[in-house]
Design a protein around this motif. Structure first.
Motif, PDB file in Angstrom:
ATOM      1  N   MET A  47       5.492 -15.467  -4.142  1.00 22.38           N
ATOM      2  CA  MET A  47       5.345 -15.734  -5.383  1.00 22.38           C
ATOM      3  C   MET A  47       4.352 -14.649  -6.365  1.00 22.38           C
ATOM      4  O   MET A  47       4.218 -14.609  -7.394  1.00 22.38           O
ATOM      5  N   GLN A  48       3.354 -15.232  -5.398  1.00 25.12           N
ATOM      6  CA  GLN A  48       1.798 -14.435  -6.274  1.00 25.12           C
ATOM      7  C   GLN A  48       2.239 -12.258  -5.901  1.00 25.12           C
ATOM      8  O   GLN A  48       1.774 -12.329  -7.214  1.00 25.12           O
ATOM      9  N   GLN A  49       2.588 -11.979  -4.705  1.00 19.60           N
ATOM     10  CA  GLN A  49       3.002 -10.308  -5.235  1.00 19.60           C
ATOM     11  C   GLN A  49       4.332 -10.924  -6.130  1.00 19.60           C
ATOM     12  O   GLN A  49       4.260  -9.722  -6.868  1.00 19.60           O
ATOM     13  N   LEU A  50       5.789 -11.027  -6.951  1.00 21.85           N
ATOM     14  CA  LEU A  50       6.451 -11.118  -7.142  1.00 21.85           C
ATOM     15  C   LEU A  50       5.932 -11.128  -8.576  1.00 21.85           C
ATOM     16  O   LEU A  50       6.115 -10.285  -9.102  1.00 21.85           O
ATOM     17  N   ARG A  51       4.792 -11.636  -8.834  1.00 20.64           N
ATOM     18  CA  ARG A  51       4.288 -11.531 -10.351  1.00 20.64           C
ATOM     19  C   ARG A  51       3.457 -10.947 -10.316  1.00 20.64           C
ATOM     20  O   ARG A  51       3.987 -10.074 -11.620  1.00 20.64           O
ATOM     21  N   ASP A  52       3.144 -10.047  -9.411  1.00 26.95           N
ATOM     22  CA  ASP A  52       1.773  -8.869  -9.262  1.00 26.95           C
ATOM     23  C   ASP A  52       3.119  -7.641  -9.750  1.00 26.95           C
ATOM     24  O   ASP A  52       2.482  -7.138 -10.547  1.00 26.95           O
ATOM     25  N   GLN A  53       4.457  -7.525  -9.406  1.00 27.81           N
ATOM     26  CA  GLN A  53       5.284  -6.682  -9.019  1.00 27.81           C
ATOM     27  C   GLN A  53       5.570  -6.453 -10.997  1.00 27.81           C
ATOM     28  O   GLN A  53       6.011  -5.557 -10.898  1.00 27.81           O
ATOM     29  N   VAL A  54       5.928  -8.054 -11.697  1.00 23.23           N
ATOM     30  CA  VAL A  54       6.657  -7.936 -12.295  1.00 23.23           C
ATOM     31  C   VAL A  54       5.571  -7.527 -13.189  1.00 23.23           C
ATOM     32  O   VAL A  54       6.249  -6.950 -14.783  1.00 23.23           O
ATOM     33  N   LYS A  55       4.641  -7.330 -13.340  1.00 21.44           N
ATOM     34  CA  LYS A  55       3.478  -7.260 -13.834  1.00 21.44           C
ATOM     35  C   LYS A  55       3.413  -5.881 -14.227  1.00 21.44           C
ATOM     36  O   LYS A  55       3.323  -4.783 -15.413  1.00 21.44           O
ATOM     37  N   ARG A  56       3.617  -5.430 -13.575  1.00 18.86           N
ATOM     38  CA  ARG A  56       3.171  -3.442 -13.115  1.00 18.86           C
ATOM     39  C   ARG A  56       4.882  -2.938 -13.829  1.00 18.86           C
ATOM     40  O   ARG A  56       4.364  -2.201 -14.080  1.00 18.86           O
ATOM     41  N   ILE A  57       5.401  -3.471 -13.637  1.00 19.57           N
ATOM     42  CA  ILE A  57       6.993  -3.226 -14.237  1.00 19.57           C
ATOM     43  C   ILE A  57       6.701  -3.280 -15.297  1.00 19.57           C
ATOM     44  O   ILE A  57       7.604  -2.469 -15.594  1.00 19.57           O
ATOM     45  N   ALA A  58       6.416  -4.315 -16.163  1.00 21.29           N
ATOM     46  CA  ALA A  58       6.636  -4.301 -17.179  1.00 21.29           C
ATOM     47  C   ALA A  58       5.398  -2.957 -17.858  1.00 21.29           C
ATOM     48  O   ALA A  58       6.012  -2.976 -19.426  1.00 21.29           O
ATOM     49  N   SER A  59       4.626  -2.684 -17.180  1.00 18.50           N
ATOM     50  CA  SER A  59       3.772  -1.780 -18.496  1.00 18.50           C
ATOM     51  C   SER A  59       4.351  -0.414 -18.530  1.00 18.50           C
ATOM     52  O   SER A  59       4.045   0.476 -19.439  1.00 18.50           O
ATOM     53  N   HIS A  60       5.904  -0.378 -17.952  1.00 18.07           N
ATOM     54  CA  HIS A  60       6.238   0.812 -18.329  1.00 18.07           C
ATOM     55  C   HIS A  60       7.701   0.260 -18.260  1.00 18.07           C
ATOM     56  O   HIS A  60       8.143  -0.754 -18.471  1.00 18.07           O
ATOM     57  N   ASP A  61       7.850   1.161 -19.249  1.00 15.91           N
ATOM     58  CA  ASP A  61       9.391   1.166 -20.462  1.00 15.91           C
ATOM     59  C   ASP A  61      10.512   1.752 -19.994  1.00 15.91           C
ATOM     60  O   ASP A  61      11.639   1.540 -20.052  1.00 15.91           O
ATOM     61  N   THR A  62      10.573   0.898 -18.219  1.00 20.53           N
ATOM     62  CA  THR A  62      11.586   1.681 -16.997  1.00 20.53           C
ATOM     63  C   THR A  62      12.699   0.471 -17.623  1.00 20.53           C
ATOM     64  O   THR A  62      12.441  -0.580 -17.859  1.00 20.53           O
ATOM     65  N   TRP A  63      14.309   0.280 -17.622  1.00 21.12           N
ATOM     66  CA  TRP A  63      15.832  -0.452 -17.335  1.00 21.12           C
ATOM     67  C   TRP A  63      15.195  -1.130 -15.471  1.00 21.12           C
ATOM     68  O   TRP A  63      15.058  -0.320 -14.923  1.00 21.12           O
TER      69      TRP A  63
END
Length: 455
Positions: free
Chosen positions: A150-166
């Protein structure tokens, strides 16, 4: 997220240009209109975040235009600040009664203008957020769990969120794909924009164009999901459930980044981030001809897989505690705590319904149980008498909490897993037992996430 979009309507060029320059210097996106007709056209093409509207214009007065907007959309669709150099108290009262946010006299005080504009935009933003909260209360702001997964998944989501990709979010029913979609939006640059939801299976083919693109009729405008999400995020839940016609319409709009309302005369541009989700294997859906390949690749820019609860069972105690607190505060239920033995029992449970099943179970135990503690006997009853290995859970109890399609797939998964185990892992024998041709059976097993090799 795009800056607030302001429409300035005034027949005096000097005032229009002055206000435009001032607002642009403050970071607003500004469009100007010199008449009521030009204002109608501008609002028709794009919903402004705010309108600065002069009362006296050569073709139509501002109050009449205000009435038009109210009548066309069943209420004022955006905040309006009235401006006038020779207004009366009666005019100001009438404009306010119709829904105008405020009334500013000319010559304009620039300090008052900027303050009023800022407050109006913020008030409208809060109003839309409150409407969204009333439509659907979100129990989870940040996904719960301290496990490494879960910690890795939250970090992954935050990284993705910083880019405006779909983003394409996949995972079994009940894993929290919607929660992660909203969490991604909350951590993105579009966090102050709208978060609009659309579930693929709930849109009838004959209505999909209106739902997606909106419509125009006799001056009235209905803004579809794409237009509502402008400047924010459109969360398309269970996209595999969309029919072929809706997929085609959506693909065309997303590729062009523009669309036409039903009954409209020209295309409208849209700035939106797409976050799609599916519990089905879309690659298999593409191979089976049920999902467009080009739409799949358009949506699947960044894949995000949400693991089932059985892959991070160490988070079960924290999830139990979270949902107990949640229902105590939201439903005003009596507080009860799980014993250590009950928590251990639930950590060893397979959770085929994932976090949704856990949440529903906690709610049932708080409603139906009594006493300060929830013990293993009560947990066993809630699970339908499942064995210690966690197999054979009460599918019916969980399925009752799910939409029809998900309930059917839950039953099919449990049924086929049970029959496959009884057949010793032989798909050939399973094919005979369930009466399915072997090729179709393999497809069904893959679609349901059943690993034959593990069996």
């Amino acid at each position: 997220m795009a800056n607030p979009y302001v429409l300035v309507v005034d027949d005096e060029p000097d005032i229009r240009n002055l206000v435009r320059e001032i607002l642009e210097d403050e970071g607003y996106e500004v469009q100007v209109a010199e008449s009521g007709a030009a204002a109608r056209a501008a609002c028709h093409d794009r919903r402004p975040d705010l309108v600065l509207l002069d009362i006296w214009m050569p073709d139509v007065d501002g109050v009449s235009l205000l009435k038009e907007w109210v009548e066309a959309e069943g209420g004022l669709p955006f905040p309006v600040i009235m401006m006038s150099g020779h207004g009366t108290v009666e005019t100001a009262v009438e404009a306010t009664r119709l829904g105008a946010y405020d009334f500013i006299e000319k010559p304009l005080s620039l300090a008052k203008l900027l303050l009023t504009v800022e407050r109006a935009v913020e008030a409208d933003k809060l109003k839309r957020e409150n409407v969204g909260l009333r439509r659907q209360v979100q129990p989870v702001t940040e996904p719960v769990g301290r496990s490494p997964a879960m910690q890795q998944l939250r970090d992954q989501v935050k990284r993705i969120a910083s880019h405006d990709t779909w983003v394409l979010i996949t995972g079994e029913p009940g894993t929290g794909k919607h929660t992660y979609g909203r969490y991604l939006h909350h951590n993105s640059a579009r966090r102050d924009g709208p978060f609009i939801e659309m579930r693929g299976g709930t849109i009838a083919p004959e209505n999909s164009a209106v739902e997606l693109f909106g419509s125009e009729d006799d001056g009235g405008i209905y803004r579809g999901r794409l237009e509502q999400a402008h400047g924010g995020t459109l969360f398309m839940d269970e996209v595999a459930d969309m029919d072929a016609e809706t997929q085609t319409r959506l693909l065309s709009a997303l590729e062009a980044r523009s669309f036409m309302r039903v009954g409209g005369g020209h295309a409208l541009e849209v700035d939106v981030r797409i976050v799609a989700s599916s519990h089905q294997d879309l690659e298999q859906e593409v191979k089976a001809g049920r999902f467009r390949e080009d739409l799949y690749y358009l949506l699947n820019v960044v894949p995000l897989r949400i693991p089932p609860l059985r892959e991070h069972r160490e988070d079960v105690p924290e999830l139990l505690s979270y949902y107990v607190d949640y229902f105590v505060h939201t439903d005003h239920l009596a507080y009860r705590r799980f014993t250590v033995a009950a928590q251990n029992r639930l950590r060893n449970y397979t959770w085929p319904g994932n976090i949704r099943e856990l949440k529903n179970m906690v709610q049932r135990l708080l409603i139906l149980g009594a006493g300060e503690e929830i013990d293993t006997d009560e947990v066993e009853t809630a699970l339908g008498g499942a064995g210690q290995a966690g197999e054979g859970m009460s599918v019916a109890a969980t399925a009752m909490e799910l939409p029809l399609r998900e309930a059917r797939e839950l039953f099919e998964r449990e049924y086929l897993q049970h029959q496959l185990a009884a057949c010793g892992g032989s798909v050939g024998k399973l094919s005979q037992v369930v009466g399915m041709e072997r090729t179709n059976l393999y497809r069904k097993l893959r679609a349901l996430g059943i690993d034959v090799k593990q069996k």
